[in-house]
Design a protein around this motif. Structure first.
Motif, PDB file in Angstrom:
ATOM      1  N   GLY A  61       0.807  -1.209   0.000  1.00  0.00           N
ATOM      2  CA  GLY A  61       0.000   0.000   0.000  1.00  0.00           C
ATOM      3  C   GLY A  61       0.842   1.261   0.000  1.00  0.00           C
ATOM      4  O   GLY A  61       1.766   1.411  -0.784  1.00  0.00           O
ATOM      5  N   GLU A  62       0.557   2.152   0.911  1.00  0.00           N
ATOM      6  CA  GLU A  62       1.235   3.443   0.972  1.00  0.00           C
ATOM      7  C   GLU A  62       2.652   3.322   1.504  1.00  0.00           C
ATOM      8  O   GLU A  62       3.448   4.253   1.376  1.00  0.00           O
ATOM      9  N   ALA A  63       2.993   2.182   2.095  1.00  0.00           N
ATOM     10  CA  ALA A  63       4.321   1.990   2.666  1.00  0.00           C
ATOM     11  C   ALA A  63       5.322   1.476   1.631  1.00  0.00           C
ATOM     12  O   ALA A  63       6.402   1.030   1.987  1.00  0.00           O
ATOM     13  N   ASP A 100      12.519   1.430  -3.945  1.00  0.00           N
ATOM     14  CA  ASP A 100      12.979   0.192  -4.583  1.00  0.00           C
ATOM     15  C   ASP A 100      11.799  -0.632  -5.080  1.00  0.00           C
ATOM     16  O   ASP A 100      11.858  -1.234  -6.153  1.00  0.00           O
ATOM     17  N   ASP A 101      10.735  -0.681  -4.270  1.00  0.00           N
ATOM     18  CA  ASP A 101       9.528  -1.414  -4.683  1.00  0.00           C
ATOM     19  C   ASP A 101       8.911  -0.787  -5.929  1.00  0.00           C
ATOM     20  O   ASP A 101       8.500  -1.492  -6.849  1.00  0.00           O
ATOM     21  N   ARG A 102       8.865   0.536  -5.969  1.00  0.00           N
ATOM     22  CA  ARG A 102       8.314   1.222  -7.151  1.00  0.00           C
ATOM     23  C   ARG A 102       9.150   0.928  -8.390  1.00  0.00           C
ATOM     24  O   ARG A 102       8.618   0.698  -9.471  1.00  0.00           O
TER      25      ARG A 102
END
Length: 74
Positions: A23-25, A29-31
């Protein structure tokens, strides 16, 4: 080859879902990984569609597309 491609697609979709579950966290790197996954999925689906269309309409759906799929995964 189609089964391998589909297995890869399913694995990428699973990874995408795990990353989006943050979610918002979500981290930078994830993006970045999500962007890579989206690009890989687009390329794999395109290669799979072209291979299926080639075999359906009598074209050579084989090695060139398989090489492209392999190159996309590199």
């Amino acid at each position: 080859m189609a089964d391998d491609t589909l297995d890869t697609i399913h694995a990428l979709v699973d990874e995408e879902h795990r990353l989006r579950a943050h979610g918002e966290a979500i981290t930078a790197d994830d993006r970045a990984r999500l962007a890579q996954i989206e690009e890989q999925l687009d390329q794999l689906w395109d290669a799979l569609r072209r291979r299926r269309a080639g075999s359906q309409y009598g074209g050579d759906a084989g090695t060139a597309t398989e090489k492209q799929v392999h190159d996309y995964l590199q």
